[in-house]
Design a protein around this motif. Structure first.
Motif, mmCIF file in Angstrom:
data_model
loop_
_atom_site.group_PDB
_atom_site.id
_atom_site.type_symbol
_atom_site.label_atom_id
_atom_site.label_comp_id
_atom_site.label_asym_id
_atom_site.label_seq_id
_atom_site.Cartn_x
_atom_site.Cartn_y
_atom_site.Cartn_z
ATOM 1 N N VAL A 372 29.812 19.214 46.107
ATOM 2 C CA VAL A 372 30.131 21.310 46.299
ATOM 3 C C VAL A 372 31.893 21.677 45.941
ATOM 4 O O VAL A 372 32.512 20.367 45.246
ATOM 5 C CB VAL A 372 31.212 20.497 47.880
ATOM 6 C CG1 VAL A 372 32.019 21.726 48.492
ATOM 7 C CG2 VAL A 372 30.322 20.369 49.204
ATOM 8 N N LEU A 373 31.571 22.509 45.483
ATOM 9 C CA LEU A 373 32.316 23.095 44.073
ATOM 10 C C LEU A 373 33.645 24.038 45.183
ATOM 11 O O LEU A 373 33.471 25.039 45.415
ATOM 12 C CB LEU A 373 31.812 23.524 43.350
ATOM 13 C CG LEU A 373 30.724 23.057 42.113
ATOM 14 C CD1 LEU A 373 30.789 23.943 41.141
ATOM 15 C CD2 LEU A 373 32.090 22.308 41.238
ATOM 16 N N THR A 374 34.826 23.835 44.724
ATOM 17 C CA THR A 374 35.740 25.036 45.398
ATOM 18 C C THR A 374 36.632 25.206 43.828
ATOM 19 O O THR A 374 36.626 25.150 42.265
ATOM 20 C CB THR A 374 37.540 24.472 45.727
ATOM 21 O OG1 THR A 374 37.889 23.513 45.238
ATOM 22 C CG2 THR A 374 36.367 24.190 47.125
ATOM 23 N N ASN A 375 37.480 26.147 43.674
ATOM 24 C CA ASN A 375 38.029 27.475 42.531
ATOM 25 C C ASN A 375 37.081 27.885 41.451
ATOM 26 O O ASN A 375 36.987 27.503 40.398
ATOM 27 C CB ASN A 375 38.846 25.966 42.068
ATOM 28 C CG ASN A 375 39.981 27.010 40.390
ATOM 29 O OD1 ASN A 375 40.806 28.123 41.337
ATOM 30 N ND2 ASN A 375 40.045 25.813 39.927
ATOM 31 N N VAL A 376 35.872 28.734 42.250
ATOM 32 C CA VAL A 376 35.039 29.456 41.843
ATOM 33 C C VAL A 376 35.469 30.781 41.489
ATOM 34 O O VAL A 376 35.902 31.465 42.411
ATOM 35 C CB VAL A 376 33.760 28.431 42.157
ATOM 36 C CG1 VAL A 376 33.293 27.581 41.998
ATOM 37 C CG2 VAL A 376 33.310 28.864 44.051
ATOM 38 N N HIS A 377 34.869 31.068 40.910
ATOM 39 C CA HIS A 377 34.780 32.797 40.250
ATOM 40 C C HIS A 377 33.257 33.666 39.939
ATOM 41 O O HIS A 377 32.619 32.569 39.533
ATOM 42 C CB HIS A 377 36.312 33.139 39.764
ATOM 43 C CG HIS A 377 35.749 32.760 37.866
ATOM 44 N ND1 HIS A 377 35.266 32.737 37.093
ATOM 45 C CD2 HIS A 377 36.751 32.047 37.618
ATOM 46 C CE1 HIS A 377 35.102 32.700 35.986
ATOM 47 N NE2 HIS A 377 36.318 31.838 36.406
ATOM 48 N N SER A 378 33.456 34.961 40.249
ATOM 49 C CA SER A 378 32.371 35.325 40.078
ATOM 50 C C SER A 378 31.469 35.037 38.512
ATOM 51 O O SER A 378 30.518 35.747 38.510
ATOM 52 C CB SER A 378 31.794 36.745 40.510
ATOM 53 O OG SER A 378 33.809 37.580 40.072
ATOM 54 N N GLY A 379 32.558 34.882 37.785
ATOM 55 C CA GLY A 379 31.923 34.704 36.387
ATOM 56 C C GLY A 379 31.123 33.638 36.088
ATOM 57 O O GLY A 379 30.789 33.621 34.842
ATOM 58 N N MET A 380 31.234 32.724 36.750
ATOM 59 C CA MET A 380 30.540 32.121 36.233
ATOM 60 C C MET A 380 29.139 32.098 36.761
ATOM 61 O O MET A 380 28.598 32.513 37.447
ATOM 62 C CB MET A 380 31.185 30.007 37.634
ATOM 63 C CG MET A 380 32.572 30.181 36.947
ATOM 64 S SD MET A 380 33.271 28.813 38.342
ATOM 65 C CE MET A 380 34.771 28.859 37.540
#
Ligand code: ADP
Length: 486
Positions: A372-380
């Motif tokens: 599970v990953l948080t602090n993610v954004h659309s550039g990844m």
């Protein structure tokens, strides 16, 4: 692997009703992804065997298409009965070659068989039309089988991805040449054995096993006899096959990659949403084309959602799918493990926080930790690409408009999911999502009853339901003239 019926373990190709070794005598290995054990050596066929299979299909189809629909459908129904009777053996074979837990494998066998039952019924309802006209003529519209069908299928559902193509094709009078994935040929070959026992005439369902997919696919797409190519797999291979089909203007059905969002609004039933998102993300260890790729959670419930979601993920029992108590199995290959890990590393590089997991699993070379990953954004990459592994990036949004924009910000358009208790929002969001399928407060959306398929670069055509027959039918117009002569 202990089978009650050892006749279900076949290792040769199946052409014109006969089990056949490769002309070259070559074989390839099928490996258990959980243990690395060698399961079987299977005939490594190529273009020449594919050509033979296509010719056998063309011959067999001539009398098959002339049969009354009921005669064809009765055989499909017998095939369904035999699959259900062999469910346990087929599940054991599937878990051994594919890795999914036995409970999921049993479920897939029933799900796959359901397409045979459904199309054995639906195949009797291929209706046409009479078009009223003002002059001395009438128009008739009839539906006819498209012709010899070439099918190419993936390893993630080694049974159901085959039956959902073969059942409608056979029901309407087509014959099929199938290339199953080289990772999972045993499930396909067991289906052929049961088709033979059900009385399916020789040549109608042929299986060409082999490692050289471009050679087999090239023969299929280049053939003037094959009139239709149906494919489930990755978007790049789908595009290649469509290009190859252009020269002979073949019809195609393409069930390609996805990048499914699960949108969870503040007003969602949290428990339902967590359970739905878990099922959609981690079924088959994240290796399905309708697996949720991106969890989009509204700011008001984001923290609570992540806490409950991660708690459940930490309780998974990852291991060999054949063992009691295993909830999640391995990935199909070490290449798959490396692909998934590279996407996780890209996210971590970009600032993602790992709530749990985040690395290859300790159980063996094919395992990856449920992540599970948080602090993610659309550039990844985890936002833009299909992950195809047990990794859940949880993105945050504020408004409905922002959620819709994020969900649609992809070239894919297969499945999407929405959790909300607001009726107006259900309609607004479902209609705004550029996807072939929308699950509202539900992620277990697939069955033989519904039209499965995508838009944009996720493909074209629909499988299952009454719509699934159209992919194997041509529409013919017959003009009846001179009707006013006395
Ligand atoms: P994945 O990466 O998940 O295995 P693919 O699209 O590569 O997805 O594979 C799906 C199916 O397509 C498999 O049966 C595979 O062997 C087949 N395949 C792969 N490349 C080709 C090709 N060039 N021509 C025809 N079939 C192909």
């Amino acid at each position: 692997m202990q089978l009650n019926d050892s006749g279900l373990l076949q290792t040769q190709g199946f052409i014109d009703g006969q089990w056949r070794s490769a002309m070259s005598g070559k074989t390839f290995e099928v490996i258990n992804p959980a243990t690395g054990a060698l399961l079987a050596e299977v005939a490594d066929m190529g273009a020449a065997e594919t050509r033979e299979a296509i010719e056998a299909a063309e011959n067999a189809m001539q009398s098959w298409k002339a049969l009354p629909a009921k005669a064809r459908c009765d055989i499909l129904e017998r095939w369904f009965d035999l699959i259900i009777a062999a469910q346990e053996d087929l599940a054991q074979l599937m878990t051994a070659e594919q890795g999914k837990p036995l409970a999921e494998a049993r479920g897939e066998v029933a799900y796959g068989a359901a397409y045979l039952k459904w199309f054995s019924e639906e195949g009797k309802r291929v209706y046409g039309d009479v078009i009223p006209q003002q002059s001395d003529r009438r128009g008739l519209v009839i539906k006819q089988p498209v012709g010899v069908v070439a099918a190419i299928t993936p390893w993630n559902f080694p049974n159901a991805m085959i039956t959902r193509k073969v059942a409608p094709a056979l029901a309407v009078g087509c014959a099929v040449v199938l290339k199953p994935a080289a990772e999972t040929p045993l499930s396909a070959l067991a289906l052929a054995e049961l088709a033979k026992r059900a009385g399916l005439p020789d040549g109608l369902f042929n299986i060409v096993t082999g490692l050289d997919a471009p050679a087999i696919g090239g023969e299929m797409t280049g053939s003037k006899i094959v009139r239709k190519v149906t494919f489930t797999g990755s978007t790049p291979v789908g595009k290649l096959l469509m290009r190859q089909c252009a020269d002979t203007v073949k019809r195609t059905s393409m069930e390609l990659g996805g990048n499914a969002p699960v949108i969870i609004f503040d007003d969602a039933d949290l428990e339902l949403a967590v359970n739905g998102a878990i099922a959609a993300k981690y079924r088959n260890s994240g290796q399905t084309c309708i697996c949720s790729n991106r969890l989009l959670v509204q700011a008001g419930i984001y923290d609570k959602f992540v806490e409950k979601f991660a708690e459940k993920v930490k309780a998974f029992n990852v291991g060999n799918g054949a063992l009691d108590g295993t909830t999640h199995g391995p990935l199909i290959t070490t290449k798959a493990v490396n692909d998934v890990h590279s996407k996780v590393l890209d996210a971590i590089d970009g600032g993602a926080c790992v709530v749990t997991g985040g690395k290859p699993g300790a159980q063996g070379a094919h395992f990856y930790e449920p992540t599970v990953l948080t602090n993610v954004h659309s550039g990844m990459r985890v936002f833009r690409e299909e992950i195809f592994g047990p990794v859940a990036p949880v993105f945050k949004f504020d408004t409905e408009a922002e959620a819709i924009a994020m969900a649609n910000d992809t070239e894919f358009g297969l499945a999407s999911y929405v959790y909300t208790e607001n009726m107006g929002r259900i309609f607004r969001v479902s209609e705004a999502l550029e996807y072939g399928m929308v699950g509202v407060n539900e992620t277990a959306i697939s069955s033989e009853l519904i039209p499965f398929g995508g838009v944009k670069e996720s493909g074209q055509g629909r499988e299952g339901s009454k719509y699934g027959l159209n992919d194997y039918l041509e529409t013919k117009y017959i003009c009846l003239g001179g009707l006013n002569r006395a």
